[in-house]
Scaffold this active site. Structure first.
Site, PDB file in Angstrom:
ATOM      1  CB  CYS A  38      22.066  16.645  43.226  1.00  0.00           C
ATOM      2  SG  CYS A  38      23.506  16.492  42.154  1.00  0.00           S
ATOM      3  CG  HIS A  97      21.198  12.728  38.709  1.00  0.00           C
ATOM      4  ND1 HIS A  97      20.252  13.578  39.253  1.00  0.00           N
ATOM      5  CD2 HIS A  97      22.332  12.928  39.432  1.00  0.00           C
ATOM      6  CE1 HIS A  97      20.806  14.260  40.250  1.00  0.00           C
ATOM      7  NE2 HIS A  97      22.063  13.889  40.375  1.00  0.00           N
TER       8      HIS A  97
END
Lengths: 401, 142
Positions: free
Chosen positions: A83, A348
């Site tokens: 991420c 996200h």
């Protein structure tokens, strides 16, 4: 050494959400071309590209993007760092400019994730001939549900439970209130994937994904891209007054990994490397947490936001619950956190996330954040973490020009 | 009817009278790891030996997986999915181990409580064998 400063000259993010008609490369080029336009320069001036798209890490997205926006023959670095992929792409561009290889770098992060479901374990075709983890580490690290959970909601649920036990003051309701804040913030952000305000009851009574995180307390999988143009101090001095005024200074740019700890090798510790990154960033920037006007941190789950108040030293050690209860991280509080709506509502799209949170801070420092503008913001921090782990922290400062 | 087989060879000493998890210990710096590995992340030496780990520890953190994971790799019964407990057990002086918990009741779990190593059937594989894995349960006497 002012001459070594690196500046964000242009920045853009697409709206996050569902883009069924747009391909990965379409989204990336939309953000990249808008960032160039925002910077007021052309692709011909860009000397390096760092490009991140985690789920398509081996697809050469950077080169595909060049075929849309300009094949100038410059080096492309396609990066993958969980991420933290977007922040890593930006770090590549910054390092190249710092090293003096070029005066202008571009970073692009993009992901198509709408409808992807729970992340952390790649779903594989049962008949696939591709390599799959096996043996001791396969059995322990990747065999979902056999001996543990590698799925992100479960991992971060345990992170929050451990913090609550260590320092006290937390409860299911407190974690839900953090989510209530971010969903409320998102109503002012037209780029957010979700702009719906939830009541505390709605959040607490939604589907329980991994105790204590219910569905609205988890980050939203969605599509999106973000891009940024960075330049050297020398280059900025040759540009127009308007561009100089528009530029945002990168006062700190840090990436860390886990130092060895007495733990187990599959246990993600999101705290130590985040704290290390924050310490290094404050030192690089020559400021402290009290100087920050806003923070965008990696709230992949409500439980994660709480521990990062502490890890980024926005509160005293162990004081994250009190910090939240004081109202500080609301947009009208003393230390606004995730005024974009955060990952829980802004969304996200992994590769884009690490650039989008820096974009958000940059827009506030420029006074370009629209309805959600934090008035008079001069210094801000953006934080991102990818499990495995990699943590990126950037501190930005408003241009003095 | 198949027989009982371990989920993975080399992970634990089951079947045996007193089955244990198999970790490794660094001969240079003493770091204990699970599962066993030949190199050491603490001091970067390549001098490690196998070590059978303790079977009682304390609950370090936990959650309840409330949603079926993707299958594969998830091998359990998706249609009749039941939430399951997972957590980390701190084996004193050794290492933290990730494991399934035998209970999925949030009121029965408390960080710091004593937990005991168990071996239990997880699922039946394509050959009809009952696959055995390890888990931790709250100790009888707290």
């Amino acid at each position: 050494m002012a001459s070594e400063d690196i500046w964000i000259l242009g920045s853009n993010m697409t709206k996050f959400g569902k883009h069924p008609d747009e391909d990965l490369v379409d989204l990336a080029s939309e953000a990249a071309m808008a960032a160039l336009a925002d910077a007021g320069i052309s692709m011909a001036e860009v000397g390096i590209m760092g490009v991140g798209s985690l789920m398509n890490a081996s697809a050469g997205i950077g080169q595909q993007l060049q075929k849309q926006i300009g094949q100038t023959g410059i080096p492309v670095y396609n990066v993958a760092n969980a991420c933290a992929t977007g922040a890593t792409a930006l770090r590549v561009a910054i390092m190249a400019v710092k090293a003096g290889e070029t005066d202008v770098g571009m970073a692009v992060g993009v992901e198509k994730l709408a409808g992807a479901g729970l992340l952390g374990q790649a779903g594989r075709g049962a008949a696939s001939d591709t390599w799959e983890p096996s043996g001791r580490f396969g059995a322990v690290g990747s065999t979902e549900g056999r001996i543990g959970t590698g799925i992100m909601p479960g991992v971060f649920a345990q992170v929050g439970m451990e913090y609550g036990h260590k320092y006290g003051g937390t409860s299911f309701e407190l974690f839900a209130k953090i989510s209530e804040k971010n969903h409320a913030h998102s109503t002012l952000n037209p780029l957010a994937a979700y702009q719906k305000r939830f009541t505390l009851d709605e959040i607490m009574n939604d589907v329980m994904i991994a105790y204590p995180n219910t569905r609205p307390m988890c980050s939203g999988n969605c599509d999106g891209a973000a891009a940024m143009i960075v330049v050297s101090d020398a280059k900025l001095k040759t540009l127009s007054k308007r561009q100089q005024k528009h530029a945002v200074k990168i006062s700190a740019s840090v990436l860390t990994t886990d130092p060895y700890q007495e733990a187990c090798q599959v246990l993600p510790d999101v705290n130590t490397l985040t704290r290390n990154a924050a310490k290094q960033a404050y030192e690089q920037a020559g400021i402290g947490p009290e100087d920050l006007d806003l923070v965008e941190l990696h709230d992949c789950f409500a439980t994660a936001e709480l521990v990062h108040y502490d890890n980024l030293m926005l509160c005293e050690e162990g004081g994250a619950a009190d910090f939240f209860e004081s109202g500080a991280p609301w947009r009208d509080g003393s230390m606004p956190v995730n005024v974009s709506g955060g990952l829980q509502s802004k969304g996200h799209p992994i590769g884009a996330t690490g650039i989008a949170n820096i974009h958000e801070v940059a827009m506030h420092l420029r006074g370009d954040a629209g309805d959600r503008q934090i008035k008079g913001a001069k210094v801000g921090m953006a934080h991102v973490i990818g499990l495995g782990s990699a943590c990126g922290v950037h501190i930005l400062e408003k241009s003095a020009a | 009817m198949g027989t009982q087989v371990p989920i993975q060879e080399g992970l634990f000493t089951w079947p045996s009278e007193d089955p244990r998890l198999i970790g490794s210990e660094c001969n240079q710096c003493g770091a204990v790891l699970f599962p066993a590995q030949s190199g050491c992340p603490k001091c970067a030496s390549d001098d490690t030996k196998h070590r059978e780990l303790g079977k009682r520890g304390s609950l370090w953190t936990w959650t309840i997986q409330g949603f079926p994971p993707k299958a594969p790799p998830y091998a359990g019964d998706l249609e009749n999915f039941e939430p399951f407990g997972v957590g980390y057990i701190e084996l004193p002086g050794e290492v933290k181990v990730e494991a399934r918990l035998t209970t999925a009741d949030k009121d029965a779990l408390k960080i710091g409580m004593e937990m005991d190593l168990q071996f239990l059937p997880l699922y039946v594989d394509d050959d009809g064998n009952e696959v055995i894995t390890f888990a931790f349960s709250p100790a009888q006497e707290q």
